[in-house]
Design an enzyme around this catalytic site. Structure first.
Site, mmCIF file in Angstrom:
data_model
loop_
_atom_site.group_PDB
_atom_site.id
_atom_site.type_symbol
_atom_site.label_atom_id
_atom_site.label_comp_id
_atom_site.label_asym_id
_atom_site.label_seq_id
_atom_site.Cartn_x
_atom_site.Cartn_y
_atom_site.Cartn_z
ATOM 1 C CG HIS A 266 2.223 -15.968 15.961
ATOM 2 N ND1 HIS A 266 2.937 -17.099 15.646
ATOM 3 C CD2 HIS A 266 3.033 -14.919 15.675
ATOM 4 C CE1 HIS A 266 4.129 -16.757 15.198
ATOM 5 N NE2 HIS A 266 4.221 -15.435 15.199
ATOM 6 C CG HIS B 221 3.769 -20.811 13.954
ATOM 7 N ND1 HIS B 221 3.889 -20.131 15.134
ATOM 8 C CD2 HIS B 221 4.999 -21.337 13.685
ATOM 9 C CE1 HIS B 221 5.138 -20.230 15.572
ATOM 10 N NE2 HIS B 221 5.839 -20.946 14.710
ATOM 11 C CD GLU C 71 0.121 -19.923 15.115
ATOM 12 O OE1 GLU C 71 0.392 -18.766 14.748
ATOM 13 O OE2 GLU C 71 0.867 -20.573 15.883
ATOM 14 N NE ARG D 186 5.673 -24.361 16.309
ATOM 15 C CZ ARG D 186 5.416 -23.339 17.134
ATOM 16 N NH1 ARG D 186 4.178 -23.034 17.437
ATOM 17 N NH2 ARG D 186 6.403 -22.628 17.639
ATOM 18 C CD GLU E 95 0.586 -16.381 20.127
ATOM 19 O OE1 GLU E 95 -0.301 -16.990 19.497
ATOM 20 O OE2 GLU E 95 1.792 -16.685 20.060
ATOM 21 C CB SER F 108 15.891 -35.939 10.124
ATOM 22 O OG SER F 108 14.656 -36.064 10.802
ATOM 23 C CG PHE G 161 -1.817 -1.144 1.354
ATOM 24 C CD1 PHE G 161 -1.351 -2.379 1.772
ATOM 25 C CD2 PHE G 161 -3.163 -1.017 1.023
ATOM 26 C CE1 PHE G 161 -2.207 -3.476 1.855
ATOM 27 C CE2 PHE G 161 -4.017 -2.102 1.106
ATOM 28 C CZ PHE G 161 -3.544 -3.332 1.514
HETATM 29 ZN ZN LIG Z 1 2.377 -19.020 16.072
#
Ligand SMILES: [Zn+2]
Ligand SMILES: *[C@@H]1O[C@H](CO)[C@@H](O)[C@H](O)[C@H]1NC(C)=O
Ligand SMILES: *[C@@H]1O[C@H](CO)[C@@H](O)[C@H](O)[C@H]1NC(C)=O
Length: 443
Positions: free
Chosen positions: A331, A204, A207, A262, A405, A271, A186
């Site tokens: 989050h 994440h 979320e 997540r 959060e 791995s 913007f």
């Molecule tokens: Zn988070």
């Protein structure tokens, strides 16, 4: 100035379509269509979320023993065990008996916050599929619904289409699986690197209310320019960048395979576990407390700082730009406004000012419907987190670094019902405007 009319329908105050559970035939029909392609989706039937209270150090270590036990496969939904705040833990159905016995044997206080996670996720999926159908037939973006990455990116293009003099898109890079890191810019000024604000969301993957709030906010900024005094005066002075989905691979994966994913989706050599926690991968006290070197961990910090191309894209863009003054990372969940540091208990140099702004933000946010947010440094009110996004921003000269959060406090957790998207976005907007106004007046 006159603003372009919006020739297609949308609403920032209510969902475009009411959700009627009795529209079952459509649900089943589209469910069959969409569901048929995906057979390896993780299910959570009978999985419960336990809310556990600890009252002393001894109980903390007992609870740590429980959540770290490999064979139970527990998943921490909120902060690790700490005094004063309950710990929410997702318990797979196969571990329910054992976990209950452990809690009762050790006299730990607990309640069941979510009875059956899959029931909530099924409702969420059905609602999304219903909405896909509605949007297809009406060509409208419903701001009160959750969307796929593709739909979000398409709506970003739509916003540009209807506000071309204010908004443009920038692709700042590509994800590990080569999806666009797609940003809305913007700006009312040309050429120069004006002071800027970065709104980050969806780092994440699970979320979901974070990207939903970000795209709502983007539309709101576009709508309010020329009408709202704070937004108009800010945009005369500053540019705003919005990245609604900062972890696109993870976000897609939560739609196709595992709703509770997540991390990123990068491969870890040596791995079988996939992904890095992008909120531990920033070059700020990298690898320190509150991050883990095991690729199988949910808070794996990655092999080296900015190993995740999604993190590197944002970091490189911001450093190259050189004039960011504010970084906000969205989050969920827990209802908190946080500021640096996450990697140390030591107060940030600007902690007093940041705390004041964060308190005013929480106050403004609560005005709409009384939603209570807690305020503090990441370290002091959640837990140690090294290599986090806002710490990196702060340590790289972006003084106004905040992390939200969003809703709720655990009744639904990551599976916040779509009916709460607009109320969440609306109240968050009041908080964001408080920060924006302060930044405008202090740069
Ligand atoms: Zn988070
Ligand atoms: C990544 O996607 C872009 C289009 O978005 C394409 O041009 C490019 O070739 C792709 N790169 C790889 C490595 O697949
Ligand atoms: C991380 O920061 C250090 C200095 O604090 C710098 O030397 C190093 O190049 C940075 N690494 C990345 C990947 O940006």
């Amino acid at each position: 100035m006159s603003l372009p009319q919006t020739p297609y329908k949308y609403s920032l105050t209510q969902p475009l379509y009411d959700w009627h559970p009795w529209n079952m035939k459509w649900i089943l029909f589209f469910g069959a269509l969409i569901g048929s392609g995906i057979c390896d989706r993780e299910t959570f039937s009978g999985h419960q979320v336990f809310r556990i209270n600890v009252r002393n150090g001894d109980e903390i270590s007992k609870l740590n023993r429980l959540v770290n036990s490999d064979n139970l496969k527990l998943n921490l939904w909120k902060s690790p065990p700490a005094l004063g705040h309950p710990t929410d833990v997702l318990v797979p159905s196969v571990s329910l008996q054992e976990v209950k016995s452990f809690l009762e044997d050790h006299d730990l206080e607990y309640s069941v916050a979510v009875e059956d996670l899959q029931t909530i996720l099924d409702a969420e999926k059905q609602e999304m599929q219903h909405n896909v159908h509605q949007e297809l037939s009406s060509n409208c973006f419903n701001y009160g619904a959750y969307h796929t990455l593709e739909a979000i990116h398409k709506e970003m293009d739509n916003i540009v289409k209807y506000y071309p003099r204010l908004v443009s898109t920038v692709t700042i890079g590509h994800s590990f699986e080569n999806r666009s890191m797609y940003v809305l810019k913007f700006s009312t000024g040309e050429g120069r690197q004006r002071p800027a604000l970065w709104l980050n969301a969806g780092i994440h993957a699970r979320e979901w209310v974070s990207p939903a709030t970000a795209i709502w906010t983007a539309r709101k900024i576009a709508c309010d320019y020329g009408k709202d005094a704070i937004i108009t005066s800010t945009l005369k002075k500053m540019d705003i960048f919005v990245l609604p989905v900062a972890n696109p691979d993870g976000y897609v994966y939560t739609h196709t395979h595992n709703r509770l994913w997540r991390k990123t989706r990068s491969v870890n050599p040596g791995s079988t576990c996939i992904g890095t926690d992008p909120n531990r991968n920033w070059n700020s006290s990298f690898g320190g407390v509150g991050s883990i070197a095991d690729p199988c961990s949910e808070v794996y910090h990655g092999p080296y700082p900015h190993s995740e191309v999604e993190v590197k894209s944002v970091a490189d863009f911001i450093k190259k730009h050189g004039n960011f003054k504010c970084f906000i990372d969205l989050h969920s969940f827990s209802q908190m406004v946080l500021y640096p540091y996450g990697y140390t208990a030591t107060k940030a140099q600007d902690a007093d000012e940041l705390d004041m702004v964060a308190r005013n933000t929480a106050k403004a946010l609560a005005m709409l419907s009384g939603t209570q947010y807690r305020v503090g440094s990441i370290f002091s009110i959640t837990y140690a987190a090294s290599g986090s996004t806002v710490d990196w921003a702060y340590d790289n000269g972006i003084k106004y670094a905040f992390s939200f959060e969003l809703r709720d406090t655990g009744d639904y957790g990551f599976a916040l019902p779509a009916s709460q998207i607009i109320p969440t976005a609306q109240e968050t907007w009041l908080g964001l405007k408080t920060i924006i106004e302060h930044v405008r007046d202090n740069i």
